[in-house]
Design an enzyme around this catalytic site. Structure first.
Site, mmCIF file in Angstrom:
data_model
loop_
_atom_site.group_PDB
_atom_site.id
_atom_site.type_symbol
_atom_site.label_atom_id
_atom_site.label_comp_id
_atom_site.label_asym_id
_atom_site.label_seq_id
_atom_site.Cartn_x
_atom_site.Cartn_y
_atom_site.Cartn_z
ATOM 1 C CE1 TYR A 153 79.886 59.644 18.311
ATOM 2 C CE2 TYR A 153 79.576 58.071 16.524
ATOM 3 C CZ TYR A 153 79.055 59.000 17.405
ATOM 4 O OH TYR A 153 77.713 59.288 17.383
ATOM 5 C CB THR A 190 73.515 65.453 28.376
ATOM 6 O OG1 THR A 190 73.446 64.210 27.660
ATOM 7 C CG2 THR A 190 73.365 65.191 29.865
ATOM 8 N N GLY A 191 73.403 67.613 26.020
ATOM 9 C CA GLY A 191 73.609 67.921 24.603
ATOM 10 C C GLY A 191 72.319 68.289 23.909
ATOM 11 C CB SER A 192 69.219 69.182 25.170
ATOM 12 O OG SER A 192 69.590 69.855 26.353
ATOM 13 C CB SER A 233 75.894 56.046 16.988
ATOM 14 O OG SER A 233 76.243 56.080 15.607
ATOM 15 N N GLY A 243 70.169 69.573 17.442
ATOM 16 C CA GLY A 243 70.112 68.185 17.000
ATOM 17 C C GLY A 243 69.056 67.335 17.676
ATOM 18 C CB ILE A 244 69.060 63.697 18.514
ATOM 19 C CG1 ILE A 244 69.202 63.128 17.099
ATOM 20 C CG2 ILE A 244 68.222 62.758 19.378
ATOM 21 C CD1 ILE A 244 69.981 61.821 17.029
ATOM 22 N N GLY A 245 68.990 66.109 20.625
ATOM 23 C CA GLY A 245 68.700 66.548 21.983
ATOM 24 C C GLY A 245 67.644 67.632 22.037
#
Length: 264
Positions: A154, A13-15, A141, A18-20
């Protein structure tokens, strides 16, 4: 080192950035089939094309899903194929005064950052258990424990992820399924790049000067004293997705450059 990921299917997810996206690249390089996720059809199409061009022998597909919208999440859950590796990476945040943060901001961050992984795991974990193999990774995080005062909502979600991950690991006790959490520190994602660029323009400094000041004045606990590269985080995630990581379960693995302190 062969991470034995050929033939495995990973959904991240969220790919699309960034990191994804960096994780999708490292998994594709190891021979895994990749299913990307982004909030817009355009971002998914662009990331899919880019990954296919770099790894033409890989199987790459993607889903457009906004995890703040329950109808889109339900559609996704009904559309996903069998998944061997689930990486719950998607996350959103707002920065601002605790006293001015509306309830809606708290709910939306919890919905996306925590409940996305809860709902996906609820659907995917039973299938992993039935075939006695699977990997679920949550991306938390350093804010889970450092808790910047302008990012309390967050940080709360990133702490909650640790409890969810540990609980799911206990449900997989004695099986070939593992559930772990990655805890990155300050990472040079697109968001961090924009932060550095905006601060440099505002303060009349170079990006390098802004980065140095961040670690000497704000994130002083960092031993790395620089932003980690997304690839550095992705490398750790990819190893934990592999069969070689079978003895690591229910763990929170720090890739924080030492910012969180402690000897454990």
């Amino acid at each position: 080192m062969d991470l034995q990921l050929q033939g495995k299917t990973a959904y991240i997810t969220g790919s699309t950035a960034g990191i994804g996206y960096a994780t999708a690249r490292t998994l594709a390089k190891e021979g895994a089939s990749i299913i990307l996720n982004g909030r817009t059809a355009e971002s998914v199409a662009n990331a899919t094309q880019k990954l296919q061009e770099e790894f033409p022998n890989s199987t790459v597909s993607g889903f457009e899903t906004d995890f703040s919208k329950s109808n889109e999440v339900e559609e996704l859950l009904n559309s996903l194929p069998e998944i061997d590796i689930l990486i719950n990476n998607v996350g959103i945040y707002t920065a601002g005064s605790f006293f001015d943060t509306a309830d809606e901001d708290w709910y939306r961050q919890f919905e996306v950052n925590v409940m996305s992984g809860v709902r996906l795991s609820k659907r995917i974990l039973p299938k992993m258990l039935s075939k006695n193999w699977g990997r679920i990774l949550f991306v938390s995080s350093e804010c889970a424990t450092l808790v910047p005062v302008d990012m309390i909502p967050y940080s709360m979600t990133k702490t909650a992820i640790l409890a969810v991950s540990r609980g799911l690991a206990q449900l997989a006790k004695g099986t070939g399924v593992t559930v772990n959490t990655i805890v990155p520190g300050s990472t040079l994602s697109e968001g961090a790049e924009h932060f550095l660029e905006n601060a440099a323009e505002k303060e009349g400094k170079t990006k390098a000067e802004v980065e140095e000041a961040f670690f000497t004045e704000v994130r002083t606990s960092s031993l790395l004293q620089r932003f980690a590269k997304v690839e550095e985080v992705a490398n750790t995630i990819t190893y934990l997705c592999s069969p070689l990581s079978s003895a690591t379960n229910g763990a929170a693995i720090k890739v924080d450059g030492g910012s969180m302190g402690g000897i454990m």
